[in-house]
Motif scaffolding. Sequence first.
Motif, short mmCIF file in Angstrom:
data_model
loop_
_atom_site.label_atom_id
_atom_site.label_comp_id
_atom_site.label_asym_id
_atom_site.label_seq_id
_atom_site.Cartn_x
_atom_site.Cartn_y
_atom_site.Cartn_z
N LEU A 133 55.86 45.47 27.12
CA LEU A 133 56.94 44.33 27.28
C LEU A 133 58.16 44.50 28.23
CD1 LEU A 133 56.93 42.42 23.90
CD2 LEU A 133 56.26 41.39 26.03
N THR A 134 58.95 45.59 28.18
CA THR A 134 59.72 46.25 29.06
C THR A 134 59.36 46.23 30.33
OG1 THR A 134 60.52 47.77 26.94
CG2 THR A 134 61.46 48.00 29.32
N ALA A 135 58.13 46.94 30.63
CA ALA A 135 57.81 46.91 31.97
C ALA A 135 57.53 45.38 32.70
CB ALA A 135 56.22 47.68 32.17
N LEU A 136 56.86 44.43 31.83
CA LEU A 136 56.88 43.09 32.35
C LEU A 136 58.13 42.49 32.53
CD1 LEU A 136 54.71 40.66 32.85
CD2 LEU A 136 54.97 40.23 30.38
N ARG A 137 59.02 42.58 31.51
CA ARG A 137 60.57 42.05 31.78
C ARG A 137 61.03 42.66 33.01
NH1 ARG A 137 64.26 40.04 33.17
NH2 ARG A 137 66.29 39.54 32.23
N LEU A 138 60.87 44.11 33.28
CA LEU A 138 61.47 44.76 34.44
C LEU A 138 60.94 44.14 35.91
CD1 LEU A 138 61.55 48.20 33.27
CD2 LEU A 138 63.55 47.01 34.00
N TYR A 139 59.57 43.98 35.70
CA TYR A 139 59.01 43.31 36.89
C TYR A 139 59.27 42.02 37.23
CZ TYR A 139 55.35 42.69 40.55
OH TYR A 139 54.78 42.48 41.49
N LEU A 140 59.58 41.20 36.15
CA LEU A 140 59.85 39.75 36.44
C LEU A 140 61.47 39.67 37.06
CD1 LEU A 140 58.22 38.09 33.21
CD2 LEU A 140 57.45 37.65 35.72
N SER A 141 62.10 40.53 36.36
CA SER A 141 63.54 40.87 37.06
C SER A 141 63.47 41.12 38.46
CB SER A 141 64.26 41.78 36.15
OG SER A 141 65.47 42.00 36.61
N ASP A 142 62.45 41.77 38.82
CA ASP A 142 62.64 42.22 40.33
C ASP A 142 62.01 41.44 41.28
OD1 ASP A 142 63.95 44.74 39.39
OD2 ASP A 142 61.98 45.94 39.63
N GLY A 144 60.31 37.99 40.07
CA GLY A 144 60.28 36.64 39.78
C GLY A 144 59.07 36.03 39.30
N ASN A 145 57.98 36.68 39.88
CA ASN A 145 56.76 36.10 39.66
C ASN A 145 55.70 37.25 39.38
OD1 ASN A 145 55.80 36.27 42.43
ND2 ASN A 145 56.67 34.34 42.59
N LEU A 146 54.52 36.86 39.03
CA LEU A 146 53.44 38.20 38.97
C LEU A 146 52.21 37.94 39.84
CD1 LEU A 146 53.10 37.67 34.83
CD2 LEU A 146 54.37 39.72 36.36
N PRO A 147 51.69 39.05 40.14
CA PRO A 147 50.75 38.96 41.15
C PRO A 147 49.29 38.89 40.25
CG PRO A 147 51.37 41.24 40.98
CD PRO A 147 52.26 40.37 39.98
N VAL A 148 49.40 39.06 39.02
CA VAL A 148 47.98 39.08 38.22
C VAL A 148 48.37 38.27 36.73
CG1 VAL A 148 48.92 41.16 37.38
CG2 VAL A 148 46.35 40.96 37.10
N TYR A 449 54.38 53.29 34.32
CA TYR A 449 52.94 53.15 34.32
C TYR A 449 52.46 51.61 34.33
CZ TYR A 449 47.99 54.19 34.21
OH TYR A 449 46.51 54.09 34.28
N ILE A 450 52.94 50.90 33.32
CA ILE A 450 52.74 49.39 33.44
C ILE A 450 53.14 48.77 34.54
CG2 ILE A 450 52.77 47.48 31.88
CD1 ILE A 450 50.88 49.44 30.82
N TYR A 451 54.24 48.90 35.04
CA TYR A 451 55.23 48.35 35.87
C TYR A 451 54.52 48.63 37.32
CZ TYR A 451 58.87 47.06 39.16
OH TYR A 451 59.49 46.36 40.11
N GLU A 452 53.91 49.82 37.45
CA GLU A 452 53.02 50.09 38.85
C GLU A 452 51.69 49.59 38.77
OE1 GLU A 452 54.25 51.27 41.34
OE2 GLU A 452 56.36 51.76 40.40
N ILE A 453 51.06 49.28 37.49
CA ILE A 453 49.72 48.51 37.29
C ILE A 453 50.03 47.07 37.87
CG2 ILE A 453 48.05 47.70 35.78
CD1 ILE A 453 48.27 50.58 34.26
N ILE A 454 50.95 46.67 37.44
CA ILE A 454 51.22 45.41 37.88
C ILE A 454 51.65 45.10 39.48
CG2 ILE A 454 52.99 43.04 37.61
CD1 ILE A 454 53.42 44.22 34.63
N SER A 455 52.23 45.97 39.82
CA SER A 455 52.44 46.12 41.10
C SER A 455 51.22 46.30 42.00
CB SER A 455 53.55 47.26 41.67
OG SER A 455 54.75 47.18 40.80
N SER A 456 50.29 47.06 41.67
CA SER A 456 48.91 47.21 42.22
C SER A 456 48.17 46.14 42.53
CB SER A 456 48.35 48.52 41.37
OG SER A 456 47.60 47.74 40.42
N PHE A 457 48.62 45.10 42.10
CA PHE A 457 48.03 43.75 42.35
C PHE A 457 48.60 42.80 43.58
CE2 PHE A 457 46.15 44.92 38.33
CZ PHE A 457 44.61 44.61 38.30
N ARG A 458 49.81 43.38 44.03
CA ARG A 458 50.53 42.70 45.06
C ARG A 458 49.87 42.62 46.52
NH1 ARG A 458 56.35 44.63 45.15
NH2 ARG A 458 56.90 43.12 46.77
#
Length: 458
Positions: A133-142, A144-148, A449-458
């Motif tokens: 959840l921390t990684a998800l919150r950080l990604y959304l903060s950076d 604003g939306n998700l690639p996956v 790691y979770i943050y980078e997994i989310i980023s890998s779908f950009r």
Amino acid sequence: MVTAEKQISATHQEIIDNYLGLLAEYVKIPSVSAHTEDAYLIEAAEFTARRFREIGGTVEILTDNPRPLVFAEFKAATTVVNPKTILFYNHYDVQAAEPLNLWKHDPFTLVQENDKLIGRGVDDDKGNLIARLTALRLYLSDHGNLPVNIKFLVEGEEEVASEHLESYLAKYADKFANDLVVWESGTKTATGKLELIGGNKGVATFNFTAHSADHDLHSSLAAVVDSATWRLAQAIATLRDADGRVAVAGFYDNIVEPTDRELELVDALDDNTELLRKAYGLELPYLTDLSGRDLNRELLFQPALNIEAFHSGYEGDGVKTILPADAIAKFDVRLVPGMDPHDVVGKIHYHLINHGFGDIAVEFTLGEKGYRSDMSDPMIANIIETAKDVYGNDKLAVAPTSAGTGPMDMFHEHLNAPIVAFGIGYPDTLDHAPNENIRKVDYLQGIDYIYEIISSFR
């Protein structure tokens, strides 16, 4: 990396600190599923749901059964064409904390001691969920939306064999549909490598019961009267050879042999021959002369029969010279893909009958099938490549299965998606034991790691 101390922003630090505080609140809830009191489980479910809602997730608390299942969904940005979907599987229930006198601190108070965070559920599994959840919150903060698309399935019965999970998976399969399941937790090896595991063994548990008389007899009759204890011991002795191979006809018949890729992955793992001996203080020799690569193959790709317990006669202090009338033994069989729990126990029962022990009662108690993911699946391949960026190319231990058991096959049967397990644990995490703990560095690395997994779908 978003948590790196030298480059971390004030915003990132605030988010990380806030979620560490939420982890402390989460640990404080004694959501022990083995207890009959469900109020704390409901409290934990509601706490979990609030965490998803406050960062924009669509949340449902499914109450088909007394212990709720929490489902949350975060949609990819509308500009993403045919987005992939990741389902994170976690659980909010924990093991009982007893024996309490062996804890350094109150088990339901999160304590930081040097580089470690200590408390019941800090690894299994509340810490893993909060890190995600921390990684998800950080990604959304950076961004604003998700690639996956991201979904969370958080149950409250994992520590009691996920009693109602299959009914949820069957009923809500369309809701839970995904392209990859990320399992609830994982660990690093003793050499500091992150384990990425694509499967687990199944299990069948069962009991044998022997009965030899209306009541316990005076042991002076042992010269002419058999006892339930001897009878059961003799029956058990027929089940296994001296080298550990199960001597039941047809036991190995349906095993799905490992693929070349699976063998390649296991052969690349560390040699655990001496590590296991030292870590557990083994005083008996291994069942096999195998070592290194061959020992790992045996551990991960072969089934095994275990006696969990044997009870008979007088077990108190002092002496009581009796001929026991009853004896019971509890067993588990670790299964590999292709083996069906009921079929295996049925073969064992037939083995007893065929060897003259038809009087031994056999009771099936629990069963789960084994499962192995295709580790060359593109979604898993992406997880592995991303791990190399975060942990280092030489700091991964990728395996198609573990020697333990969980409901992976159940997920695959209903959701038909590949599964991979990883997490924030390390060899001395002490899951299920007093002083359960994680290292803060592993927790922060897990967030990266979770943050980078989310980023890998950009």
